[in-house]
Design a protein around this motif. Sequence first.
Motif, mmCIF file in Angstrom:
data_model
loop_
_atom_site.group_PDB
_atom_site.id
_atom_site.type_symbol
_atom_site.label_atom_id
_atom_site.label_comp_id
_atom_site.label_asym_id
_atom_site.label_seq_id
_atom_site.Cartn_x
_atom_site.Cartn_y
_atom_site.Cartn_z
ATOM 1 N N ARG B 230 0.830 -1.209 0.000
ATOM 2 C CA ARG B 230 0.000 0.000 0.000
ATOM 3 C C ARG B 230 0.868 1.263 0.000
ATOM 4 N N ASN B 231 0.393 2.289 -0.666
ATOM 5 C CA ASN B 231 1.011 3.625 -0.650
ATOM 6 C C ASN B 231 2.424 3.669 -1.251
ATOM 7 N N VAL B 254 -1.042 3.055 -7.803
ATOM 8 C CA VAL B 254 -0.834 3.017 -6.356
ATOM 9 C C VAL B 254 -2.094 2.462 -5.701
ATOM 10 N N GLY B 256 -3.973 2.932 -2.617
ATOM 11 C CA GLY B 256 -4.008 3.955 -1.569
ATOM 12 C C GLY B 256 -3.593 5.294 -2.149
ATOM 13 N N ALA B 257 -2.516 5.869 -1.628
ATOM 14 C CA ALA B 257 -2.074 7.185 -2.103
ATOM 15 C C ALA B 257 -0.557 7.268 -2.090
ATOM 16 N N LEU B 258 -0.016 8.046 -3.004
ATOM 17 C CA LEU B 258 1.430 8.248 -3.054
ATOM 18 C C LEU B 258 1.836 9.289 -2.013
ATOM 19 N N MET B 263 4.139 11.987 -5.503
ATOM 20 C CA MET B 263 2.999 12.478 -6.279
ATOM 21 C C MET B 263 3.418 13.677 -7.121
ATOM 22 N N VAL B 384 -5.253 4.893 -9.478
ATOM 23 C CA VAL B 384 -5.403 4.814 -8.021
ATOM 24 C C VAL B 384 -6.366 3.680 -7.688
#
Lengths: 386, 386
Positions: B230-231, B254, B256-258, B263, B384
Amino acid sequence: MRASRIDAFLMTQNVDLYYYSGSMQTGYLFIPSIGEATFYVRRSVERAKLETAVRVAELGAFRHFGQTLRNDYGALFGQSEAGSVRMAADLDVLPAQTFLKLSELLTSSGRCELIDGSAYIRRQRMIKSAWEIGRIEAAAQAVAEALDASLHELREGVSELDWMARVEYELRRRGHIGLMRMRGYNQEIATGMVISGAAAAVPSYFDGPAGGLGLGAASPQSVSRSIIRRNEPILLDVGCCIDGYVIDQTRTAVIGALPAHLMKAYEVSETLIQAAERQMMPGALCSKLYEDALAGCAAEGLADHFMGFGPDQAKFLGHGIGLEIDEWPVLAKGFDIPLEPGMVIAVEPKFTFPGEGVVGIENSYLITEQGPRALTRSKTGLIVLP
Amino acid sequence: MRASRIDAFLMTQNVDLYYYSGSMQTGYLFIPSIGEATFYVRRSVERAKLETAVRVAELGAFRHFGQTLRNDYGALFGQSEAGSVRMAADLDVLPAQTFLKLSELLTSSGRCELIDGSAYIRRQRMIKSAWEIGRIEAAAQAVAEALDASLHELREGVSELDWMARVEYELRRRGHIGLMRMRGYNQEIATGMVISGAAAAVPSYFDGPAGGLGLGAASPQSVSRSIIRRNEPILLDVGCCIDGYVIDQTRTAVIGALPAHLMKAYEVSETLIQAAERQMMPGALCSKLYEDALAGCAAEGLADHFMGFGPDQAKFLGHGIGLEIDEWPVLAKGFDIPLEPGMVIAVEPKFTFPGEGVVGIENSYLITEQGPRALTRSKTGLIVLP
């Protein structure tokens, strides 16, 4: 090296670099006949240092490489002031363009001769270590498992391509690196081939007993989009590459039953491989195994069908395997060298019937003092599906 | 040819044979500056005749090849009695061992010079025909479909290898020939790479912006057994080869989130590719595109991360694609040639963060009179996943 009057080896190919250093980063591995070797690395120096026990140096600008070698190995280049330094490289794979540049660099500031050392490399690599044999066994295990996991999807109406995709999925998950390396120029192989009926018997450029129709003129071997049909031979010539080492094996399958003459040819292939097993003792000549197989085929009236048909027959019974699929020794005419413990050889008697298909079997064997030990894990025998 | 004082070309590599004859059977394609070409085929002659419109002859014994050429092309060899016949070959790929044998054969019975013609071949192959563009589009379609079909299995906890196996299964079923050809010595690629987090940012020998950890020292690039987490950025640099032609594309995903700095770097990669799109008009210099991208990175404080990190940075922004993945032109320093309609170029701004991962985007474009036309079919933008 000294017996051959070679002052140094220069390894250039990824597989040769790996064999002699444990790393296949981009660069040149210089191995002098006396003194310590150096791996001159372009990229990645950082990674090469992690992978190899050999001294690593930055390659730097290629145009200075000749001078670098002279600086680092002054004694070697100095001793030969009278004659020239004989440096051997893997010229069977090194592109001519780079060879010409290297020759210029090495000869411009002193006498140095860049000669073909590929036969030495190939000879040395024939004998496998216990570690190498372990890797080949791991590859054999992966192929056996992948075939077992895919066989229930080998059905009438499925295309060669679709079923190959299924097998490759299983191979890849088990660590297949995605391709099997071949030393021969222009030869390519990813995972072998699943070829059936007439499509299997099409002549091909591939230097093997069966090439397959392939996916078009731009990939004229291996699987095609042909549909697998009942009562036709399906040749499962599948391998993989685990930790750099390959396995090569073939089984013949049929959905239903083979026509009598193909069944007979298949049985002859089993007879031939059993005969080879009895012969593969240390000391047996590689060429003799091929000749005896030829005689066996002639006795069965199958000479024209052996290892391809007519002008497109391959001229061997088997070949060494290891880091590459086309290693030495080759069980072929002219290969008058004796088998030795540590050799690993794929033996693959096959028969081609134009318009009908290819049948045969292939096992890989380790030569031991006691004779051959099969590394192939898949069950032998024709695979008959309902 | 005549402008370059070349009397004939001798094509030897499978891809060059295919490009100039439509067939990649084993042999030598001789193309004189005046008169008809001949494809001298070792194997399979039968198949070559079906595949090519060029005159096919049996190669016969290789040791007589020099004499064969002299017999078949007497006028050409006769005319140059004063000087020597200048014969160009693809020496960037032809192994030195074969080059040396060929040189001996060709020069032994008369004056003939075997020179490096690879730059001519690579230049000619830069401009794609409508048919070739169609093949590249078919490959682009296959990759887009394969990614769409596999994306639902890209989950936390899956290994790079397992998900790559899934994508490759989809690619193969759509006609991928099993490998993507590369011209560069020792360079290998099957279907690209799916690399994530720290494993993506490991330096590698592969001549590209990101190599990946790979499956060990014997396959030290592309996917590894690393677990996708994740991430972390997941670089989907995936291509395939349909009818001999490759596509090359990259998306960043990704779960989740970078992290913010990754990003931002991803967004800069999109900005850079959009800037390149505005520049890619006929006449624009390849080197200028690279320089401008470098300047763009410097302005964002990302120069050290561009196309690899530190000493292992690749020195280009993009590269030609076609029958091979490493075609000309290259968007790189020194490549001071203008873009021309018909060129197909993969542009791939990427940023490497050691210990964290690689982010970026890659699209392939056809250069037209009106500017670039994207051949890549996958949607742009960060992927995403929840």
